[in-house]
Scaffold this motif. Structure first.
Motif, PDB file in Angstrom:
ATOM      1  N   ALA A  38       0.866  -1.180   0.000  1.00  0.00           N
ATOM      2  CA  ALA A  38       0.000   0.000   0.000  1.00  0.00           C
ATOM      3  C   ALA A  38       0.898   1.224   0.000  1.00  0.00           C
ATOM      4  O   ALA A  38       1.641   1.464   0.955  1.00  0.00           O
ATOM      5  CB  ALA A  38      -0.928   0.004   1.210  1.00  0.00           C
ATOM      6  N   VAL A  40       1.513   5.490  -1.714  1.00  0.00           N
ATOM      7  CA  VAL A  40       0.929   6.665  -2.344  1.00  0.00           C
ATOM      8  C   VAL A  40       1.975   7.271  -3.278  1.00  0.00           C
ATOM      9  O   VAL A  40       3.171   7.295  -2.977  1.00  0.00           O
ATOM     10  CB  VAL A  40       0.469   7.689  -1.280  1.00  0.00           C
ATOM     11  N   ARG A  46       6.956   7.733  -5.951  1.00  0.00           N
ATOM     12  CA  ARG A  46       6.482   7.146  -4.699  1.00  0.00           C
ATOM     13  C   ARG A  46       6.815   8.065  -3.534  1.00  0.00           C
ATOM     14  O   ARG A  46       7.967   8.457  -3.336  1.00  0.00           O
ATOM     15  CB  ARG A  46       7.129   5.778  -4.500  1.00  0.00           C
ATOM     16  N   ASP A  49       4.946   4.451   1.997  1.00  0.00           N
ATOM     17  CA  ASP A  49       3.940   3.432   2.280  1.00  0.00           C
ATOM     18  C   ASP A  49       2.915   4.005   3.260  1.00  0.00           C
ATOM     19  O   ASP A  49       3.233   4.868   4.083  1.00  0.00           O
ATOM     20  CB  ASP A  49       4.592   2.186   2.892  1.00  0.00           C
ATOM     21  N   ILE A  50       1.705   3.492   3.151  1.00  0.00           N
ATOM     22  CA  ILE A  50       0.641   3.984   4.027  1.00  0.00           C
ATOM     23  C   ILE A  50      -0.121   2.803   4.612  1.00  0.00           C
ATOM     24  O   ILE A  50       0.002   1.669   4.160  1.00  0.00           O
ATOM     25  CB  ILE A  50      -0.346   4.893   3.255  1.00  0.00           C
ATOM     26  N   ALA A  55      -5.675   5.652   3.854  1.00  0.00           N
ATOM     27  CA  ALA A  55      -5.644   5.715   2.389  1.00  0.00           C
ATOM     28  C   ALA A  55      -6.610   6.760   1.853  1.00  0.00           C
ATOM     29  O   ALA A  55      -6.311   7.475   0.884  1.00  0.00           O
ATOM     30  CB  ALA A  55      -5.964   4.341   1.801  1.00  0.00           C
ATOM     31  N   TRP A  58      -5.641  10.568   1.164  1.00  0.00           N
ATOM     32  CA  TRP A  58      -4.756  10.984   0.075  1.00  0.00           C
ATOM     33  C   TRP A  58      -5.463  11.123  -1.273  1.00  0.00           C
ATOM     34  O   TRP A  58      -5.006  11.859  -2.137  1.00  0.00           O
ATOM     35  CB  TRP A  58      -3.624   9.961  -0.077  1.00  0.00           C
ATOM     36  N   ARG A  59      -6.567  10.462  -1.449  1.00  0.00           N
ATOM     37  CA  ARG A  59      -7.164  10.371  -2.770  1.00  0.00           C
ATOM     38  C   ARG A  59      -7.652  11.711  -3.309  1.00  0.00           C
ATOM     39  O   ARG A  59      -7.745  11.889  -4.530  1.00  0.00           O
ATOM     40  CB  ARG A  59      -8.336   9.388  -2.760  1.00  0.00           C
ATOM     41  N   VAL A  66      -3.296   6.460  -4.964  1.00  0.00           N
ATOM     42  CA  VAL A  66      -3.032   5.438  -3.952  1.00  0.00           C
ATOM     43  C   VAL A  66      -3.148   4.066  -4.625  1.00  0.00           C
ATOM     44  O   VAL A  66      -4.153   3.774  -5.275  1.00  0.00           O
ATOM     45  CB  VAL A  66      -4.024   5.540  -2.779  1.00  0.00           C
ATOM     46  N   TRP A  67      -2.114   3.269  -4.460  1.00  0.00           N
ATOM     47  CA  TRP A  67      -2.086   1.940  -5.069  1.00  0.00           C
ATOM     48  C   TRP A  67      -1.966   0.911  -3.961  1.00  0.00           C
ATOM     49  O   TRP A  67      -0.964   0.837  -3.253  1.00  0.00           O
ATOM     50  CB  TRP A  67      -0.918   1.850  -6.033  1.00  0.00           C
ATOM     51  N   ILE A  68      -3.009   0.104  -3.819  1.00  0.00           N
ATOM     52  CA  ILE A  68      -3.070  -0.908  -2.766  1.00  0.00           C
ATOM     53  C   ILE A  68      -3.183  -2.280  -3.415  1.00  0.00           C
ATOM     54  O   ILE A  68      -3.996  -2.493  -4.322  1.00  0.00           O
ATOM     55  CB  ILE A  68      -4.273  -0.678  -1.831  1.00  0.00           C
ATOM     56  N   TYR A 138      -7.058   6.379  -7.033  1.00  0.00           N
ATOM     57  CA  TYR A 138      -6.779   5.109  -6.347  1.00  0.00           C
ATOM     58  C   TYR A 138      -6.900   3.925  -7.306  1.00  0.00           C
ATOM     59  O   TYR A 138      -7.647   3.961  -8.278  1.00  0.00           O
ATOM     60  CB  TYR A 138      -7.713   4.903  -5.148  1.00  0.00           C
TER      61      TYR A 138
END
Length: 354
Positions: A38, A40, A46, A49-50, A55, A58-59, A66-68, A138
């Protein structure tokens, strides 16, 4: 389609296109079960990490995505992700269960994509699933079953910030491209085995184990085709701008993925036809061998019928048979039997029954 098309030049060497692990082996961002990674990103770079709980904060920021990545998450984890990104209940319900058909659903300003993954495990095709939630700012990927790790995709994207700056659309393209590219080794492996079976068929008759393997390959190809064909429509819909948040600059990339999927579909159809022909040819060869054996048996049976019939006549208990008292009758009968047998043998040889 290469990354240089997006940023004009390469920003460094790219990692391999896949690690072939088939499991979530890239570690976790927070040590939480089910959370693979996870992070951002802002302007393609980059930040950090979050945690899942932060999450959603941040969007809404500019040029932030955000990439999870999740691997077989439980219901509680999916509900937390849903709360952070306002995901639709139906999409969350589908993401919690495997065995979904490849599809693309639109929920408001977000899309939900289901794709089937495939890779070889000990000469068998292992299938998995990837569910993708994509919206403004996201991307959430949920993997089920035997699926190759997406760490290579993340590393490749991070190595090209100019391309990753296109945000969630580029991440979606990268994952779909990775899934489609992983079909090719599966098809190539089956193709090599099919060629081996064809060569074996030309040299000799296929054994029972070969026939069973041929049937299993046809069944696996049918499963692979069922996974690939619906993905053609999914990728084709990304070529158009009616999808929420679709970037016009991404159209050529999604078109390239569509071409790759169609090529895989064509290869699968061709292999299925070859396997069908190989199976039919094996049956025809078997029938031809049985017919040849039947002809030989019929020929020898006809030849042996001559002495059997004559000997059967002389075994009758009759006194008034003129041949019984003929001095050379025994030799004449033998000569007649021999002559008839030779005549029949030469006849069947000319007819290629012997």
């Amino acid at each position: 389609m290469t990354l240089e098309w997006m940023n004009g030049q390469a920003n460094g060497s790219q990692p391999p296109h896949g690690d072939g692990s088939g499991h979530a082996d890239e570690g976790t961002s927070s040590g939480r079960p089910g959370v693979v990674a996870a992070a951002v990103y802002q302007n393609g770079r980059r930040l950090r990490d979050i945690r899942i709980e932060e999450a959603g904060e941040w969007r809404s920021r500019d040029n932030v995505v955000v990439w999870i990545g999740l691997h077989e998450p439980d219901r509680d984890l999916l509900r937390q992700v849903q709360k952070q990104f306002d995901l639709h209940d139906l999409a969350i319900e589908d993401a919690g269960k495997a065995h979904q058909r490849p599809k693309l659903e639109i929920y408001g300003d977000a899309i939900f994509v289901v794709a089937r993954t495939a890779h070889m495990v000990e000469e068998e095709i292992a299938f998995g699933e990837t569910h993708l939630f994509v919206g403004r700012g996201y991307v959430v990927s949920v993997r089920h079953g035997a699926s190759t790790s997406y760490m290579a995709v993340r590393q490749r994207c991070e190595s090209s910030p100019a391309a990753l700056a296109h945000g969630e659309n580029y991440i979606l393209y990268s994952i779909l491209d990775f899934i489609v590219d992983n079909y090719m080794p599966v098809v190539e492996t089956i193709h090599a085995e099919v060629e081996e079976l064809e060569d074996r068929l030309l040299r000799s008759r296929l054994a029972k184990a070969d026939i069973e393997r041929l049937y299993l390959m046809r069944r696996n190809l049918l499963k692979l085709r069922n996974a690939v064909v619906p993905l053609v429509d999914v990728c084709r819909r990304h070529e158009h701008l009616e999808l929420p948040g679709m970037d016009a600059a991404m159209q050529p990339l999604f078109r390239d993925v569509t071409d790759h999927v169609r090529r895989v579909q064509e290869d699968i159809d061709a292999l299925r036809e070859v396997l069908a022909f190989t199976f039919e040819a094996s049956l025809m060869i078997g029938q031809s061998e049985q017919t040849e054996i039947s002809r030989k048996l019929a020929s020898w049976a006809a030849i042996l019928a001559v002495p059997t019939a004559i000997a059967g006549i002389y075994r009758m208990n009759f006194e008034d048979m003129p041949e019984l008292h003929f001095r050379y009758g025994y030799f004449v009968v033998l000569a007649v039997i021999f002559g008839l047998c030779v005549t029949l043998y030469r006849f069947f040889r000319r007819a290629r029954w012997l």
